[in-house]
Design a protein around this motif. Structure first.
Motif: not given
Length: 300
Positions: A119-146
């Motif tokens: 829902c990429v242009d949803d103006p009501h979507a949450p602004v801030v998201r808080v990952p778990t430690s496992e999610d954080h590792a996956l997000l960091r890897a995805a960001t680094t590769q990008l």
């Protein structure tokens, strides 16, 4: 196989607009560290309210800062993700007190399936998201590769764009799946229909009866659904959306207040001034002066 490296080691760069002949208003995607953003010519402008036609994904690797989205301040720390959507008003504060990564991209850069899925242009979507430690590792890897692929230029341009599009899709799908800090109950279909109708028509009508008639619900049904989902009556929900748009335009454009009122469906400048003052405690002109003053409140 992902390369194990620190995000801060990749400074990032812009896609030169000349490489994207289909767009004349800026690059489809840009990835920068906050240190590079501070050194860029954009940094001074970011301390004032601005309204972008790009998505902004922001995450910190160290330090802390504040980032305002639609006049609501969000304190940010390491590993948290902030997602500001096109059209929302942003403002930075404490940019020199944090390190991290900012990814700005146009909606059309994502493939259609991903855009629908998150829902990429949803103006009501949450602004801030808080990952778990496992999610954080996956997000960091995805960001680094990008970041790595964005900084490399060994591939032909078309192939490179496809690689970046797929990697960005992975990242936004993961961010969108993160829980919001204060996730409420699942909203009802009645509320979602009303919310979408208000988003579409708030400049055409502020009367609850018009929305009730268009959606084939009674005003009482809309009010109950809105109160349950948003905590406010349906009429106030409409009025708040009008006020938000008025604030956006006052803060980020030189358009005269009377003209803004006209665009929002008010019959006269007097009616717009009265409506705005009753709901904000200040006049449109005073609000504009306060938001455009230097320095602005610690919101950006």
């Amino acid at each position: 196989m992902l390369v194990n490296t620190r995000q801060d080691d990749i400074t990032g760069r812009l896609f030169a607009p000349a490489l994207e002949p289909s767009r004349t208003d800026g690059p489809l995607i840009e990835i920068l560290t906050l240190s590079r953003l501070r050194a860029s010519g954009d940094a001074p402008a970011l301390t004032r309210p601005f309204r972008s036609d790009r998505h902004c994904l922001l995450t910190l690797t160290s330090g802390a800062m504040r980032h305002s989205v639609d006049f609501i301040e969000h304190p940010l720390g390491p590993s948290q993700w902030l997602w500001a959507r096109p059209g929302q008003v942003q403002q930075w504060s404490g940019l020199d007190q944090a390190e991290g990564t900012v990814i700005r991209f146009a909606t059309e850069f994502l493939d259609p399936d991903t855009s629908i899925g998150v829902c990429v242009d949803d103006p009501h979507a949450p602004v801030v998201r808080v990952p778990t430690s496992e999610d954080h590792a996956l997000l960091r890897a995805a960001t680094t590769q990008l970041q790595w692929e964005h900084s490399a230029d060994r591939l032909p341009l078309d192939t490179r764009l496809q690689v970046l599009r797929h990697l960005l899709a992975v990242l936004v799908l993961r961010v969108a799946s993160l829980p919001a800090p204060q996730a409420g109950p699942e909203p009802s279909e009645v509320y979602l229909a009303f919310r979408d109708a208000v988003e579409r028509d708030f400049a055409n009508s502020r009367r609850l009866s018009d929305y009730a008639e268009a959606l084939a619900y009674s005003p009482r049904t809309l009010s109950r659904a809105t109160l349950a989902a948003a905590g406010i009556p349906a009429k106030e929900f409409i009025d708040r959306r009008v006020i938000l748009e008025a604030k956006r335009m006052l803060a980020c454009s030189p358009t005269p207040a009377a003209r803004i009122g006209e665009r929002l469906g008010f019959s006269s400048a007097t009616n717009f001034n009265k409506f705005f003052a009753q709901r904000t405690g200040t006049t449109p002109i005073a609000f504009r002066a306060a938001t455009q003053a230097q320095p602005v409140s610690p919101t950006r």
